[in-house]
Design an enzyme around this catalytic site. Structure first.
Site, PDB file in Angstrom:
ATOM      1  N   LYS A  13       0.961  -1.272  -0.062  1.00  0.00           N
ATOM      2  CA  LYS A  13      -0.066  -0.045   0.034  1.00  0.00           C
ATOM      3  C   LYS A  13       0.967   1.155  -0.069  1.00  0.00           C
ATOM      4  CE  LYS A  13      -1.980  -1.325   3.858  1.00  0.00           C
ATOM      5  NZ  LYS A  13      -1.312  -2.291   4.188  1.00  0.00           N
ATOM      6  N   ARG A  88     -10.099   0.877   7.775  1.00  0.00           N
ATOM      7  CA  ARG A  88      -9.511  -0.499   8.305  1.00  0.00           C
ATOM      8  C   ARG A  88     -10.464  -1.246   9.055  1.00  0.00           C
ATOM      9  NH1 ARG A  88      -3.943   0.804   8.195  1.00  0.00           N
ATOM     10  NH2 ARG A  88      -3.071  -1.215   9.166  1.00  0.00           N
ATOM     11  N   ARG A 127      12.042  -4.885   5.357  1.00  0.00           N
ATOM     12  CA  ARG A 127      11.700  -3.796   5.074  1.00  0.00           C
ATOM     13  C   ARG A 127      12.583  -2.644   5.683  1.00  0.00           C
ATOM     14  NH1 ARG A 127       5.691  -1.593   5.385  1.00  0.00           N
ATOM     15  NH2 ARG A 127       5.847  -2.435   7.307  1.00  0.00           N
ATOM     16  N   ARG A 160      10.843  -0.746  11.197  1.00  0.00           N
ATOM     17  CA  ARG A 160       9.698  -0.417  12.035  1.00  0.00           C
ATOM     18  C   ARG A 160       9.735  -1.464  13.080  1.00  0.00           C
ATOM     19  NH1 ARG A 160       4.691   0.596   8.042  1.00  0.00           N
ATOM     20  NH2 ARG A 160       3.733  -0.474   9.643  1.00  0.00           N
ATOM     21  N   ARG A 171      -0.476  -8.098  13.442  1.00  0.00           N
ATOM     22  CA  ARG A 171      -1.139  -7.137  12.381  1.00  0.00           C
ATOM     23  C   ARG A 171      -1.963  -7.946  11.370  1.00  0.00           C
ATOM     24  NH1 ARG A 171       4.107  -4.662  10.860  1.00  0.00           N
ATOM     25  NH2 ARG A 171       2.914  -3.723   9.287  1.00  0.00           N
TER      26      ARG A 171
HETATM   27  P1  AP5 Z   1       4.763  -1.650   1.826  1.00  0.00           P
HETATM   28  O1  AP5 Z   1       4.433  -0.539   0.458  1.00  0.00           O
HETATM   29  O2  AP5 Z   1       5.689  -0.695   2.979  1.00  0.00           O
HETATM   30  O3  AP5 Z   1       3.772  -2.306   2.243  1.00  0.00           O
HETATM   31  P2  AP5 Z   1       2.261  -1.834   3.265  1.00  0.00           P
HETATM   32  O4  AP5 Z   1       1.297  -2.140   2.582  1.00  0.00           O
HETATM   33  O5  AP5 Z   1       2.231  -0.218   3.345  1.00  0.00           O
HETATM   34  O6  AP5 Z   1       2.811  -2.444   4.717  1.00  0.00           O
HETATM   35  P3  AP5 Z   1       2.393  -1.808   5.915  1.00  0.00           P
HETATM   36  O7  AP5 Z   1       3.132  -2.548   6.967  1.00  0.00           O
HETATM   37  O8  AP5 Z   1       2.570  -0.498   5.888  1.00  0.00           O
HETATM   38  O9  AP5 Z   1       0.784  -1.580   6.249  1.00  0.00           O
HETATM   39  P4  AP5 Z   1       0.281  -1.662   7.710  1.00  0.00           P
HETATM   40  O10 AP5 Z   1      -0.999  -2.061   7.123  1.00  0.00           O
HETATM   41  O11 AP5 Z   1       0.650  -2.807   8.347  1.00  0.00           O
HETATM   42  O12 AP5 Z   1       0.686  -0.709   8.457  1.00  0.00           O
HETATM   43  P5  AP5 Z   1       0.296   0.867   8.600  1.00  0.00           P
HETATM   44  O13 AP5 Z   1       1.654   1.715   8.524  1.00  0.00           O
HETATM   45  O14 AP5 Z   1      -0.901   1.295   7.603  1.00  0.00           O
HETATM   46  O15 AP5 Z   1       5.744  -2.743   1.408  1.00  0.00           O
HETATM   47  C1  AP5 Z   1       6.209  -3.734   2.345  1.00  0.00           C
HETATM   48  C2  AP5 Z   1       7.475  -4.051   1.733  1.00  0.00           C
HETATM   49  O16 AP5 Z   1       7.433  -4.964   0.782  1.00  0.00           O
HETATM   50  C3  AP5 Z   1       8.613  -3.016   1.493  1.00  0.00           C
HETATM   51  O17 AP5 Z   1       9.805  -3.408   2.150  1.00  0.00           O
HETATM   52  C4  AP5 Z   1       8.435  -2.936  -0.095  1.00  0.00           C
HETATM   53  O18 AP5 Z   1       9.741  -2.499  -0.388  1.00  0.00           O
HETATM   54  C5  AP5 Z   1       8.384  -4.265  -0.635  1.00  0.00           C
HETATM   55  N1  AP5 Z   1       7.459  -4.196  -1.439  1.00  0.00           N
HETATM   56  C6  AP5 Z   1       6.272  -3.788  -1.712  1.00  0.00           C
HETATM   57  N2  AP5 Z   1       5.773  -3.975  -3.101  1.00  0.00           N
HETATM   58  C7  AP5 Z   1       6.603  -4.972  -3.831  1.00  0.00           C
HETATM   59  C8  AP5 Z   1       6.465  -5.757  -4.895  1.00  0.00           C
HETATM   60  N3  AP5 Z   1       5.686  -5.584  -5.802  1.00  0.00           N
HETATM   61  N4  AP5 Z   1       7.290  -6.705  -4.947  1.00  0.00           N
HETATM   62  C9  AP5 Z   1       8.398  -7.142  -3.948  1.00  0.00           C
HETATM   63  N5  AP5 Z   1       8.527  -6.200  -2.703  1.00  0.00           N
HETATM   64  C10 AP5 Z   1       7.476  -5.198  -2.788  1.00  0.00           C
HETATM   65  O19 AP5 Z   1      -0.473   0.831  10.074  1.00  0.00           O
HETATM   66  C11 AP5 Z   1       0.411   0.638  11.427  1.00  0.00           C
HETATM   67  C12 AP5 Z   1      -0.431   0.928  12.523  1.00  0.00           C
HETATM   68  O20 AP5 Z   1      -0.970   2.036  12.701  1.00  0.00           O
HETATM   69  C13 AP5 Z   1      -1.544  -0.148  12.558  1.00  0.00           C
HETATM   70  O21 AP5 Z   1      -1.061  -1.211  13.126  1.00  0.00           O
HETATM   71  C14 AP5 Z   1      -2.159   0.612  13.648  1.00  0.00           C
HETATM   72  O22 AP5 Z   1      -1.844   0.462  14.964  1.00  0.00           O
HETATM   73  C15 AP5 Z   1      -2.242   2.035  13.086  1.00  0.00           C
HETATM   74  N6  AP5 Z   1      -3.367   2.516  12.286  1.00  0.00           N
HETATM   75  C16 AP5 Z   1      -3.041   2.859  10.952  1.00  0.00           C
HETATM   76  N7  AP5 Z   1      -4.314   3.168  10.351  1.00  0.00           N
HETATM   77  C17 AP5 Z   1      -5.105   3.058  11.223  1.00  0.00           C
HETATM   78  C18 AP5 Z   1      -6.582   3.162  11.301  1.00  0.00           C
HETATM   79  N8  AP5 Z   1      -7.323   3.339   9.916  1.00  0.00           N
HETATM   80  N9  AP5 Z   1      -7.294   2.871  12.114  1.00  0.00           N
HETATM   81  C19 AP5 Z   1      -6.539   2.334  13.414  1.00  0.00           C
HETATM   82  N10 AP5 Z   1      -5.299   2.394  13.488  1.00  0.00           N
HETATM   83  C20 AP5 Z   1      -4.510   2.591  12.349  1.00  0.00           C
HETATM   84 MG    MG Z   2       2.394   0.955   4.726  1.00  0.00          MG
END
Ligand code: AP5
Ligand code: MG
Ligand code: ZN
Length: 218
Positions: A13, A88, A127, A160, A171
């Site tokens: 994402k 979410r 990552r 992270r 997660r």
């Molecule tokens: P990356 O693009 O970083 O993946 P991502 O989908 O963004 O994964 P996240 O871990 O950021 O998602 P998340 O939902 O757990 O975390 P968030 O920050 O939203 O890619 C991952 C890796 O793969 C990278 O190394 C990249 O280089 C590689 N990659 C990407 N594409 C690739 C491909 N095509 N091929 C190969 N490799 C690839 O949330 C974190 C925390 O915040 C939550 O746990 C919660 O506590 C809080 N939070 C956030 N939003 C909310 C909400 N709406 N409500 C309540 N709490 C929330």
């Molecule tokens: Mg992300």
């Protein structure tokens, strides 16, 4: 253009929201990034959110929706935005519908990025994230040009804390129980599109662009 990116942790994402923001000329609004910035600056929001991010659980209550609402009302979002990590839960999706009515906006598309679990854990454990601009790299799939430094802004890369195997598994579990039902919610609204997240980032991007039927400005 207002696009929501759905998908499990590690689906790409953050990677795709950055590419889409560049090619469509609208900002990305990533709730996880906003929380992490608030935690780094030790603001009241950060202090409140930190224990949840540390455990891999969702930040409870209406604050995430309030945060997104005020962000979308800022000048730079007048042409739209790419939402990453919100909504979410089905509850947030309902709250978001009310926000969109309030601010007279509509959703263009909701993109669900599919990636199998074993691949997700590989992506999260390798990552590296930029402290300054939150760009992500991967030690095998997408190494930065200079070790430990961001290609985009030169900032320092870090792992992270919620990418540890234990928290990553939490997660994923939270995703299955709380977020997966959001897919059906948007399917019923007729705005959902699935893309295969197990391709190169550029192929995923062109799949998304072809499905949102917007031509990227050259
Ligand atoms: P990356 O693009 O970083 O993946 P991502 O989908 O963004 O994964 P996240 O871990 O950021 O998602 P998340 O939902 O757990 O975390 P968030 O920050 O939203 O890619 C991952 C890796 O793969 C990278 O190394 C990249 O280089 C590689 N990659 C990407 N594409 C690739 C491909 N095509 N091929 C190969 N490799 C690839 O949330 C974190 C925390 O915040 C939550 O746990 C919660 O506590 C809080 N939070 C956030 N939003 C909310 C909400 N709406 N409500 C309540 N709490 C929330
Ligand atoms: Mg992300
Ligand atoms: Zn950076």
């Amino acid at each position: 253009v207002l696009i929501v990116l759905l998908g499990p942790p590690g689906a790409g994402k953050g990677t795709q929201s950055q590419l889409l923001a560049q090619s469509l000329g609208v900002p990305k609004v990533a709730t996880g990034d906003i929380f992490r910035e608030a935690i780094a600056r030790e603001t009241p929001l950060g202090v409140q959110a930190k224990p949840y991010l540390d455990r891999g659980e969702l930040v409870p209550g209406p604050i995430t929706t309030e945060m997104v609402k005020s962000r979308l009302q800022r000048e730079d979002c007048r042409k739209g935005a790419i939402l990453d990590g919100y909504p979410r839960t089905v509850e947030q999706a309902r709250q978001f519908d009310a926000v969109l009515r309030d601010i007279h906006r509509g959703l263009s598309k909701v993109i669900n990025i599919d990636v199998p679990d074993d691949e997700l854990l590989r992506r999260l454990s390798g990552r590296w994230t930029c402290r300054k601009c939150q760009s992500t790299f991967h030690e095998i799939f997408k190494p930065s040009k200079n070790v430990g430094a961001c290609d985009r802004c030169g900032g320092t890369l870090y792992q992270r804390p919620d990418d540890s195997i234990e928290v990553a598994q939490t997660r994923l579990r939270v995703y299955r129980t709380r977020t997966e039902p959001v897919i059906a919610y948007y399917q019923e609204q007729g705005v959902l599109v699935h893309v295969d997240g197990q391709q190169t980032p550029d192929s995923v991007l062109s799949d998304i662009l072809s499905r949102v039927q917007v031509v990227a400005p050259s």
